[in-house]
Design a protein around this motif. Structure first.
Motif, PDB file in Angstrom:
ATOM      1  N   LEU A 140       0.878  -1.201   0.122  1.00 44.55           N
ATOM      2  CA  LEU A 140      -0.062   0.013   0.010  1.00 44.55           C
ATOM      3  C   LEU A 140       0.818   1.351   0.074  1.00 44.55           C
ATOM      4  CD1 LEU A 140      -3.024  -0.871   2.398  1.00 44.55           C
ATOM      5  CD2 LEU A 140      -2.661  -1.396   0.232  1.00 44.55           C
ATOM      6  N   TYR A 141       2.035   1.152   0.752  1.00 44.75           N
ATOM      7  CA  TYR A 141       2.703   2.290   0.693  1.00 44.75           C
ATOM      8  C   TYR A 141       3.218   2.539  -0.697  1.00 44.75           C
ATOM      9  CZ  TYR A 141       7.372   4.806   1.372  1.00 44.75           C
ATOM     10  OH  TYR A 141       8.454   5.772   0.990  1.00 44.75           O
ATOM     11  N   LEU A 142       3.842   1.455  -1.556  1.00 39.90           N
ATOM     12  CA  LEU A 142       4.221   1.633  -2.936  1.00 39.90           C
ATOM     13  C   LEU A 142       3.052   2.286  -3.780  1.00 39.90           C
ATOM     14  CD1 LEU A 142       6.556  -1.523  -3.656  1.00 39.90           C
ATOM     15  CD2 LEU A 142       7.098   1.080  -3.050  1.00 39.90           C
ATOM     16  N   ASP A 143       1.858   1.849  -3.777  1.00 41.40           N
ATOM     17  CA  ASP A 143       0.704   2.307  -4.329  1.00 41.40           C
ATOM     18  C   ASP A 143       0.475   3.837  -4.012  1.00 41.40           C
ATOM     19  OD1 ASP A 143      -0.038  -0.171  -5.190  1.00 41.40           O
ATOM     20  OD2 ASP A 143      -1.422  -0.718  -4.000  1.00 41.40           O
ATOM     21  N   PHE A 144       0.460   3.951  -2.676  1.00 43.24           N
ATOM     22  CA  PHE A 144       0.561   5.496  -2.346  1.00 43.24           C
ATOM     23  C   PHE A 144       1.660   6.577  -2.955  1.00 43.24           C
ATOM     24  CE2 PHE A 144       0.943   9.427   0.185  1.00 43.24           C
ATOM     25  CZ  PHE A 144      -0.551   9.938   0.279  1.00 43.24           C
ATOM     26  N   VAL A 145       2.569   6.073  -2.881  1.00 43.32           N
ATOM     27  CA  VAL A 145       3.796   6.853  -3.445  1.00 43.32           C
ATOM     28  C   VAL A 145       3.874   7.041  -4.941  1.00 43.32           C
ATOM     29  CG1 VAL A 145       6.230   6.986  -3.732  1.00 43.32           C
ATOM     30  CG2 VAL A 145       5.303   6.568  -1.219  1.00 43.32           C
ATOM     31  N   ASN A 146       3.459   5.856  -5.596  1.00 40.82           N
ATOM     32  CA  ASN A 146       3.508   5.965  -7.158  1.00 40.82           C
ATOM     33  C   ASN A 146       2.294   6.808  -7.449  1.00 40.82           C
ATOM     34  OD1 ASN A 146       5.614   4.608  -8.343  1.00 40.82           O
ATOM     35  ND2 ASN A 146       4.863   2.665  -6.975  1.00 40.82           N
ATOM     36  N   LEU A 147       1.197   6.700  -6.869  1.00 44.74           N
ATOM     37  CA  LEU A 147       0.091   7.500  -7.204  1.00 44.74           C
ATOM     38  C   LEU A 147       0.297   8.968  -7.051  1.00 44.74           C
ATOM     39  CD1 LEU A 147      -3.047   7.770  -7.909  1.00 44.74           C
ATOM     40  CD2 LEU A 147      -3.547   7.538  -5.601  1.00 44.74           C
ATOM     41  N   PHE A 148       1.097   9.319  -6.112  1.00 40.10           N
ATOM     42  CA  PHE A 148       1.493  10.654  -5.517  1.00 40.10           C
ATOM     43  C   PHE A 148       2.449  11.338  -6.581  1.00 40.10           C
ATOM     44  CE2 PHE A 148       5.008  13.080  -3.703  1.00 40.10           C
ATOM     45  CZ  PHE A 148       4.236  14.467  -3.576  1.00 40.10           C
ATOM     46  N   LEU A 149       3.173  10.570  -7.220  1.00 43.54           N
ATOM     47  CA  LEU A 149       4.079  10.796  -7.868  1.00 43.54           C
ATOM     48  C   LEU A 149       3.584  11.185  -9.389  1.00 43.54           C
ATOM     49  CD1 LEU A 149       7.263   8.612  -7.325  1.00 43.54           C
ATOM     50  CD2 LEU A 149       7.114  11.095  -6.860  1.00 43.54           C
ATOM     51  N   MET A 150       2.736  10.168  -9.764  1.00 40.72           N
ATOM     52  CA  MET A 150       1.909  10.140 -11.034  1.00 40.72           C
ATOM     53  C   MET A 150       1.159  11.848 -11.241  1.00 40.72           C
ATOM     54  SD  MET A 150       2.868   7.963 -13.159  1.00 40.72           S
ATOM     55  CE  MET A 150       3.497   6.323 -12.917  1.00 40.72           C
ATOM     56  N   ILE A 151       0.266  12.069  -9.911  1.00 41.08           N
ATOM     57  CA  ILE A 151      -0.410  13.091  -9.820  1.00 41.08           C
ATOM     58  C   ILE A 151       0.569  14.467  -9.887  1.00 41.08           C
ATOM     59  CG2 ILE A 151      -1.990  14.520  -8.408  1.00 41.08           C
ATOM     60  CD1 ILE A 151      -3.222  11.956  -7.510  1.00 41.08           C
ATOM     61  N   LEU A 152       1.646  14.314  -9.078  1.00 40.88           N
ATOM     62  CA  LEU A 152       2.683  15.546  -9.185  1.00 40.88           C
ATOM     63  C   LEU A 152       3.164  15.762 -10.649  1.00 40.88           C
ATOM     64  CD1 LEU A 152       3.927  17.450  -6.849  1.00 40.88           C
ATOM     65  CD2 LEU A 152       5.583  15.984  -7.055  1.00 40.88           C
ATOM     66  N   ARG A 153       3.514  14.914 -11.496  1.00 40.97           N
ATOM     67  CA  ARG A 153       4.010  14.863 -12.865  1.00 40.97           C
ATOM     68  C   ARG A 153       2.964  16.000 -13.508  1.00 40.97           C
ATOM     69  NH1 ARG A 153       6.288   9.395 -15.046  1.00 40.97           N
ATOM     70  NH2 ARG A 153       7.935   9.129 -13.403  1.00 40.97           N
ATOM     71  N   ILE A 154       1.654  15.862 -13.371  1.00 42.21           N
ATOM     72  CA  ILE A 154       0.679  16.480 -13.984  1.00 42.21           C
ATOM     73  C   ILE A 154       0.085  17.711 -13.518  1.00 42.21           C
ATOM     74  CG2 ILE A 154      -1.630  16.366 -15.137  1.00 42.21           C
ATOM     75  CD1 ILE A 154      -1.258  13.507 -15.017  1.00 42.21           C
ATOM     76  N   PHE A 155      -0.123  17.776 -12.269  1.00 40.60           N
ATOM     77  CA  PHE A 155      -0.784  18.997 -11.340  1.00 40.60           C
ATOM     78  C   PHE A 155       0.393  19.796 -10.755  1.00 40.60           C
ATOM     79  CE2 PHE A 155      -3.878  15.861 -11.945  1.00 40.60           C
ATOM     80  CZ  PHE A 155      -4.942  16.828 -13.047  1.00 40.60           C
ATOM     81  N   GLY A 156       1.663  19.240 -10.583  1.00 45.32           N
ATOM     82  CA  GLY A 156       2.798  19.999  -9.729  1.00 45.32           C
ATOM     83  C   GLY A 156       3.104  21.131 -10.386  1.00 45.32           C
ATOM     84  N   ARG A 157       3.396  22.328  -9.647  1.00 44.98           N
ATOM     85  CA  ARG A 157       3.937  23.365 -10.231  1.00 44.98           C
ATOM     86  C   ARG A 157       5.549  23.580  -9.882  1.00 44.98           C
ATOM     87  NH1 ARG A 157      -0.669  25.549  -7.758  1.00 44.98           N
ATOM     88  NH2 ARG A 157       0.640  26.506  -6.036  1.00 44.98           N
ATOM     89  N   ARG A 158       6.343  23.732 -10.745  1.00 49.67           N
ATOM     90  CA  ARG A 158       7.674  23.675 -10.744  1.00 49.67           C
ATOM     91  C   ARG A 158       8.399  24.850 -10.306  1.00 49.67           C
ATOM     92  NH1 ARG A 158      10.490  19.246 -12.430  1.00 49.67           N
ATOM     93  NH2 ARG A 158       9.200  17.758 -13.757  1.00 49.67           N
ATOM     94  N   ARG A 159       9.298  24.848  -9.487  1.00 46.23           N
ATOM     95  CA  ARG A 159       9.792  26.431  -9.096  1.00 46.23           C
ATOM     96  C   ARG A 159      10.464  27.141 -10.139  1.00 46.23           C
ATOM     97  NH1 ARG A 159      10.712  26.331  -3.495  1.00 46.23           N
ATOM     98  NH2 ARG A 159      10.439  24.491  -2.485  1.00 46.23           N
TER      99      ARG A 159
END
Length: 242
Positions: A223-242
């Motif tokens: 479940l930890y890996l599910d959460f972290v990978n989901l977080f990374l996928m969403i961040l790639r799309i919606f994260g704002r880079r510095r």
């Protein structure tokens, strides 16, 4: 880099033991929360402390140091050790390896806190937590057998890994977005599937047995890996880079 534990739980007798299943699931989520907390702490420390960060990245060249490169690939090695050493290693040793894995994973994620704005990282983390929680509840409460659905998600995961390796040479931003959208769908589905699988496993275990503790730890890793990978996928799309 997407890391997914594909450990197959074998030789588990399915029994209708609701209380045992609930205790098992609670232990699974406890391990997951401990791992996430430790990873978040290590990521924050290394991203805020310049001297620690320079141990991972050379400030003159901008490239990874030897330690930085090792940290990037170490989590995969830890997952393989836990998976293949499940039957041979004691519960205590597995627990120590899992804790070390969580810390190293946090260090490797420290790059993210510097690449993206703090507000977007927090926003994506909250979004991931909500989506993960909803799908975990759905997987736990549904009466629909998700076995076939899980097999499809695992094939999707393999596709993501292959496409990601291919894109390491292509450097296509469009393909990266496609991988991220597909990855979100895959890890959302895997969350529900894995929780249902763990619920059934818990019903077939005698809670308090050493093997049950090891199973709970492995479930926490999943479940930890599910959460972290989901977080990374969403961040790639919606994260704002510095």
């Amino acid at each position: 880099m997407e890391i997914k534990d594909d450990y197959v739980y074998k030789n588990v007798i399915q029994l209708n033991e609701t209380d045992a299943s609930r205790k098992f699931i609670a232990n699974v989520f406890l391990w997951m929360f401990v791992a996430l907390g430790l990873s978040a702490f290590c990521a924050f420390i290394f991203s805020q402390n310049q001297s620690l960060y320079e141990m991972l990245r050379n400030p003159e060249t901008g490239g990874n140091t030897g330690l930085g490169t090792a940290v990037m690939f170490a989590p995969l090695a830890f997952v393989l050790i836990i998976s293949f050493g499940f039957n041979r290693l004691s519960y205590g040793v597995l627990a120590l390896i899992f804790i070390a894995f969580s810390a190293i994973m946090g260090v490797s994620l420290s790059y993210i806190l510097l690449a993206f704005t703090a507000s977007s990282v927090l926003g994506v983390f909250i979004t991931t937590s909500v989506v993960f929680g909803v799908m975990a509840i759905a997987g736990y409460t549904t009466n629909t057998d998700l076995t076939k659905f899980g097999s499809i998600m695992m094939m999707g995961l393999i596709g993501i890994i292959v496409a990601s390796l291919f894109n390491m040479f292509m450097h296509s931003s469009q393909l990266e977005y496609i991988i991220s959208y597909v990855g979100i769908a895959v890890f959302v589905g895997l969350t529900a599937y894995d929780v249902q699988k763990l619920k059934r496993i818990g019903a077939g275990l005698e809670y308090g047995d050493a093997n049950a503790k090891k199973m709970a730890l492995m479930g926490g890793l999943t479940l930890y890996l599910d959460f972290v990978n989901l977080f990374l996928m969403i961040l790639r799309i919606f994260g704002r880079r510095r």
